[in-house]
Design an enzyme around this catalytic site. Structure first.
Site, PDB file in Angstrom:
ATOM      1  N   GLU A 270      -3.370   4.860  -8.639  1.00 50.13           N
ATOM      2  CA  GLU A 270      -2.566   4.228  -9.684  1.00 50.13           C
ATOM      3  C   GLU A 270      -3.432   3.621 -10.782  1.00 50.13           C
ATOM      4  O   GLU A 270      -3.235   2.477 -11.192  1.00 50.13           O
ATOM      5  CB  GLU A 270      -1.641   3.171  -9.071  1.00 50.13           C
ATOM      6  CG  GLU A 270      -0.665   3.761  -8.068  1.00 50.13           C
ATOM      7  CD  GLU A 270       0.370   2.765  -7.542  1.00 50.13           C
ATOM      8  OE1 GLU A 270       0.077   1.569  -7.481  1.00 50.13           O
ATOM      9  OE2 GLU A 270       1.478   3.224  -7.197  1.00 50.13           O
ATOM     10  N   ASP A 343       5.679   4.870   0.302  1.00 46.20           N
ATOM     11  CA  ASP A 343       5.441   3.511  -0.185  1.00 46.20           C
ATOM     12  C   ASP A 343       6.496   2.516   0.285  1.00 46.20           C
ATOM     13  O   ASP A 343       7.383   2.157  -0.479  1.00 46.20           O
ATOM     14  CB  ASP A 343       5.399   3.529  -1.724  1.00 46.20           C
ATOM     15  CG  ASP A 343       4.851   2.235  -2.294  1.00 46.20           C
ATOM     16  OD1 ASP A 343       4.320   1.429  -1.521  1.00 46.20           O
ATOM     17  OD2 ASP A 343       4.962   2.043  -3.524  1.00 46.20           O
ATOM     18  N   GLU A 371       9.713  -5.408  -1.748  1.00 49.59           N
ATOM     19  CA  GLU A 371       9.704  -4.658  -3.006  1.00 49.59           C
ATOM     20  C   GLU A 371      10.853  -3.656  -3.075  1.00 49.59           C
ATOM     21  O   GLU A 371      11.464  -3.480  -4.120  1.00 49.59           O
ATOM     22  CB  GLU A 371       8.357  -3.939  -3.149  1.00 49.59           C
ATOM     23  CG  GLU A 371       8.275  -3.055  -4.373  1.00 49.59           C
ATOM     24  CD  GLU A 371       6.926  -2.360  -4.534  1.00 49.59           C
ATOM     25  OE1 GLU A 371       6.004  -2.626  -3.737  1.00 49.59           O
ATOM     26  OE2 GLU A 371       6.797  -1.547  -5.466  1.00 49.59           O
TER      27      GLU A 371
HETATM   28  C1  GCV Z   1      -0.326  -3.397  -5.913  1.00 53.26           C
HETATM   29  C2  GCV Z   1       3.318   0.297  -5.121  1.00 53.26           C
HETATM   30  C3  GCV Z   1       3.715  -0.927  -5.898  1.00 53.26           C
HETATM   31  C4  GCV Z   1       2.561  -1.460  -6.720  1.00 53.26           C
HETATM   32  C5  GCV Z   1       1.388  -1.735  -5.769  1.00 53.26           C
HETATM   33  C6  GCV Z   1       1.041  -0.436  -5.056  1.00 53.26           C
HETATM   34  C7  GCV Z   1      -0.082  -0.623  -4.055  1.00 53.26           C
HETATM   35  O1  GCV Z   1       3.084   1.361  -5.990  1.00 53.26           O
HETATM   36  O2  GCV Z   1       4.813  -0.652  -6.703  1.00 53.26           O
HETATM   37  O3  GCV Z   1       2.973  -2.628  -7.366  1.00 53.26           O
HETATM   38  O4  GCV Z   1       0.286  -2.264  -6.456  1.00 53.26           O
HETATM   39  O5  GCV Z   1       2.153   0.027  -4.374  1.00 53.26           O
HETATM   40  O6  GCV Z   1       0.222  -0.822  -2.894  1.00 53.26           O
HETATM   41  O7  GCV Z   1      -1.243  -0.568  -4.430  1.00 53.26           O
END
Ligand code: GCV
Length: 679
Positions: A270, A343, A371
Site C-alpha cells: 500500500e 483484510d 474497521e
Molecule cells: C495501516 C487495511 C487498512 C489500512 C491499514 C492496512 C494495513 O488496508 O484499510 O488502513 O493500514 O490494512 O494493515 O497495513
C-alpha cells in the site's frame, strides 16, 4: 446565610454524587480494602524489584483471601512468564521464575476472587501460549489513529517526555492484568520521524512507565528512514552505509531503552517503501534490521500483508511472495500474518501462509479495532472469530495442525513465539468507544495467554468483572456476545461474501462501488462478481486457483463446490442463483434469509438488552442501548443495500415471507459519509 452555604455545598457535591459510570475502569473494578487483610511475604528475591513490589501491593490492596507467599525460583524456567499457585488451608504459595510471573499470578487471584471462582486445592500452573503478546497501535504522530474509533491517540506526543498522563500507567496495568507484554506504539504506515532523537526520548518516557508492568515497547519503522532521517542517497538494505545507519540507530535506542522490544515493518505494501524498491527481497530487508537488533535481543516482526494491483487474485499474493523466502529469515524475525488472505473481513478462510513456510517463524495478526465490523458503533464480540482462526486446521503436518499449534511453540521452530492484534484503544473515557469493545481487548489478551480458552469462558469472565455477576444478567448478555459476530456476518457479508463496504471509510455497504480508473482490487465488483448467472469469486482450479495454496485435503474441500463449507461458499466459488443449498433453499433465497436473520438477531439483542436495565448503572445501559439502535438501523441499511443491488442481477423477488426493504436503492447509493472515519 447558613442555608445558602449548605445549599452551595450540596450543589458542589452533586457532580461527585452523580458521577456517571463512564467505563474508564474497564474490567479492573476490585474494591480497595481499607486495610490489608493478610500479609504478603516475599521469598527468593528482593522486594525492591518494582514488579514484585507491584504484585505485592495489588494483593495488599485488594485480596480478601488467605495469606500469600510470593516466591521466585529461577530454576523453574519452563514457567516462562507463568506461575504456579499452591494452596493449603491457611496459605497460598505463588511461585514464578520471573518477577512478572508474580504480577500475573496476582491478577489471576484477583480475577478468581471477583468472578466468584474457587481456588481448587490442587495446584494451578499457567504458562503462556505465546512469548510475546503484543498490541499494535496504528497511532500517528499527529495524534490521529488510522482506523481508530475511540478518539485520538493515548500518546500525547507534544507533552512527552516531560508530562506523563495518568492513563499511561492505567493502560499498562490493564494490559498486565490480561498478560499483554508488548506494545507497538505507532502506525505501521510509519513516519520516519519516530526514530529521531526527540521522539526516542518520548518513547523512552513511555517505556519507563510500562516497564514494571512487564510491557516492552516496540516501534513501527519506515523502511526509508536512512534516506529520510540519515540523508543517505537511498535505503537499499544491501548497502553498507544503510546497514551502518540501522546499527547506529539500534545502539542509540538501546542506550536509552535497554529492554526495547524491536521493530514492526510494513514494507512494499500500500505504497510503503521496502527492499523491493531496490530489487531486494523481504528477507533481505528483514534480515538487515534483524542483524542491527540482534546484539541487544531485539525482534523484527515483518508483515506479510502485501499485495499489488496485478492480474492475479489479490488473495494469492502474500503466499506467492513469501513462500519462496522460506528458511531465509534470521532467527529473530517473525513473519506477521493477518488472519485471512484479504483484510480482516467479517469472515475469511484462514491465510494459507499459516500452513506453509515450515522453516519460518510465523505469528498471527488480528484486528481489534472494528474497521470492517461497524467501528465502535456495533456490538461485535470477536472471540468467536479468533477461536475460529486458531482452531482452523492447516493440515501442514497432517490432521490437527491448527493455527493455534502452528503459531505457538509446539509448531514454531522452538523460537520466540508471538501474537499481535491491532488495538482498538483511544482517548475515549471508556477507552474503546463501545463499552463492549473492551471485551475484544480483554479477549485478545486472554487468548494470547491461553489459546485454548473458549469464547464463552472469556465472555463470562469479562461480564462478571465489568458489569455484574448476577446470573440474570450474565447469561443473556453472554448469549448476545456469542451470537454477535455471526449476526454481523449475516447482515454484512454472509456466505463468504467480502469487501462489499464503501471505499475509504469502510463503514457502510457499497456493493455497487466503482471508481472509474481506480484499482480493481479495491472495488467491490472485483470480489463479488455478481452477474445474471450468479455471484462469488471463483478461486477453484477453474478460476484463480487460490485453493491450491491450501494443503490437502483442504484444496479439494474448498475447491469442490459441493464440499465447500457454505459459510465460505462465495469466497471460493461463483455460484448460480438457483444453486441448491444444503437447506434446500436456492442460493438467492438463502442469501436473503441470511441478511434478514442478521437484522432479526440485532433486534433480538435490543430486546434482551432492554430487559437488563435494572441490573446495571443507567449510563452504560443507555450508551449500549443507543448503540444497539444504531446497529439495528445499520443492519437494515446493509440488508436493503446488498439485497436490492444483487437483486438487479438475480432478477428474483425477496422471499415474500421476509421483511420488505424500507430504503430505496437509489437513496442508499447517494449516502456519502463525509469523513474517512465515521463515529
Ligand atoms: C495501516 C487495511 C487498512 C489500512 C491499514 C492496512 C494495513 O488496508 O484499510 O488502513 O493500514 O490494512 O494493515 O497495513
Amino acid at each position: 446565610m447558613r442555608v445558602q452555604l449548605l445549599l452551595l455545598m450540596a450543589l458542589l457535591c452533586i457532580p461527585f454524587l452523580a458521577r456517571p459510570e463512564d467505563g474508564s475502569q474497564l474490567w479492573l473494578r476490585f474494591s480497595k480494602l481499607g486495610k490489608a487483610i493478610h500479609g504478603v511475604d516475599i521469598l527468593g528475591i528482593k522486594s525492591a524489584d518494582p514488579t514484585v513490589a507491584l504484585a505485592k501491593q495489588e494483593l495488599l490492596d485488594y485480596w480478601k483471601g488467605a495469606a500469600i507467599t510470593l516466591q521466585i525460583d529461577v530454576k523453574q524456567k519452563q514457567l516462562k512468564d507463568g506461575y504456579q499457585i499452591n494452596q493449603n488451608e491457611k496459605k497460598i504459595q505463588v511461585v514464578a521464575s520471573r518477577p512478572i510471573g508474580l504480577l500475573y499470578a496476582a491478577y489471576h487471584l484477583l480475577r478468581l476472587q471477583e468472578t466468584g471462582g474457587q481456588l481448587s486445592s490442587s495446584k494451578i500452573i499457567e504458562i503462556p501460549s505465546y512469548d510475546i503478546r503484543v498490541l499494535n497501535h496504528w497511532d500517528n504522530l499527529d495524534g490521529t489513529i488510522e482506523r481508530g474509533y475511540a478518539g485520538h491517540s493515548l500518546w500525547h506526543w507534544a507533552e512527552l517526555p516531560k508530562k506523563l498522563s495518568p492513563r499511561y500507567e492505567q493502560y499498562a496495568r490493564a494490559n498486565a492484568s490480561i498478560g499483554i507484554n508488548a506494545t507497538v506504539l505507532n502506525n505501521v504506515n510509519a513516519s520516519a520521524q519516530v526514530l529521531d532523537a526527540g521522539y526516542l526520548a518520548k518513547v523512552k518516557a513511555l517505556a519507563d512507565v510500562f516497564r514494571k508492568y512487564g510491557i516492552k515497547v516496540y516501534l513501527s519503522v519506515n523502511f526509508s528512514s536512512p534516506k529520510i532521517l540519515g540523508g543517505l542517497p537511498d535505503s537499499d538494505p544491501l548497502r553498507k552505509d544503510v546497514q551502518r545507519w540501522w546499527k547506529a540507530k539500534a545502539k542509540e535506542i538501546y542506550t536509552l531503552i535497554p529492554d526495547f522490544g524491536g521493530f514492526l515493518v510494513k514494507a512494499n505494501s500500500e505504497g510503503q517503501p521496502g527492499p523491493q524498491d531496490y530489487g531486494r527481497t523481504h528477507a533481505d530487508g528483514a534480515n538487515m534490521l534483524a542483524d542491527a537488533l540482534k546484539p541487544y535481543g531485539g525482534m523484527v516482526f515483518w508483515r506479510a500483508f502485501v499485495y499489488h494491483p496485478t492480474k492475479d487474485d489479490r488473495a494469492k499474493q502474500a503466499y506467492q511472495e513469501f513462500v519462496p523466502l522460506d528458511g531465509k529469515f534470521r532467527d529473530n524475525v517473525i513473519v506477521q500474518i493477518k488472519n485471512g488472505p484479504i483484510d480482516f473481513q467479517p469472515r475469511e478462510p484462514f491465510n494459507p501462509l499459516f500452513g506453509a513456510m515450515p522453516h519460518t517463524a510465523k505469528m498471527l495478526e488480528f484486528q481489534l479495532t472494528q474497521e470492517y465490523l461497524g467501528f465502535s458503533n456495533h456490538l461485535v464480540y470477536l472471540a468467536p472469530l479468533f477461536r475460529e482462526v486458531l482452531d482452523s486446521d492447516t493440515f501442514a503436518h497432517g490432521e490437527g495442525s491448527t493455527i493455534a499449534k502452528m503459531t505457538a511453540s509446539s509448531g514454531n521452530l522452538h523460537r520466540e513465539t508471538a501474537i499481535a492484534a491491532v488495538a482498538n484503544i483511544g482517548q475515549d473515557s471508556n477507552w474503546t468507544g463501545h463499552h463492549f469493545a473492551q471485551a475484544n481487548w480483554y479477549a485478545f489478551g486472554r487468548l494470547a495467554w491461553n489459546n485454548t480458552l473458549s469464547s464463552a469462558q472469556i465472555a463470562g469472565e469479562w461480564i462478571g468483572l465489568t458489569f455484574s455477576r448476577e446470573e440474570a444478567f450474565v447469561d443473556p448478555v453472554k448469549q448476545i456476545m456469542l451470537n454477535s459476530r455471526e449476526a454481523a456476518v449475516d447482515y454484512m457479508m454472509p456466505l463468504g461474501l467480502h469487501h462489499l463496504f464503501a471505499f475509504d471509510h469502510h463503514y457502510g455497504p457499497e456493493p455497487w462501488g466503482d471508481i472509474p480508473g481506480g484499482r480493481p482490487d479495491w472495488m467491490p465488483w472485483y470480489y463479488h462478481n455478481a452477474d445474471s448467472l450468479g455471484i462469488g469469486f471463483d478461486r477453484s482450479i477453474y478460476g484463480s486457483n487460490a485453493v491450491a495454496q491450501y494443503n490437502p485435503p483442504l484444496d479439494k474441500r474448498y475447491g469442490v463446490r459441493a464440499n465447500c463449507p457454505e459459510n465460505l461458499l462465495l469466497w471460493f466459488h461463483h455460484v448460480p442463483w438457483d444453486y441448491r443449498m444444503k437447506s434446500g433453499k436456492t442460493l438467492w433465497t438463502a442469501l436473503c434469509y441470511h441478511y434478514d436473520q442478521g437484522v432479526q438477531k440485532v433486534r433480538e439483542f435490543q430486546k434482551v438488552w432492554d430487559r437488563m436495565e435494572k441490573h446495571i448503572d443507567p449510563y452504560r445501559f443507555k450508551s449500549v442501548q443507543s448503540k444497539l439502535r444504531m446497529q439495528a438501523r445499520d443492519a437494515v441499511w446493509w440488508k436493503d443495500a446488498c439485497l436490492q443491488y444483487f437483486q438487479l442481477f438475480s432478477g428474483q423477488p425477496i422471499p415474500y415471507e421476509l421483511e420488505r426493504p424500507i430504503h430505496d436503492l437509489e437513496e442508499l447509493k447517494r449516502i456519502k459519509l463525509p469523513m474517512g472515519h465515521h463515529n
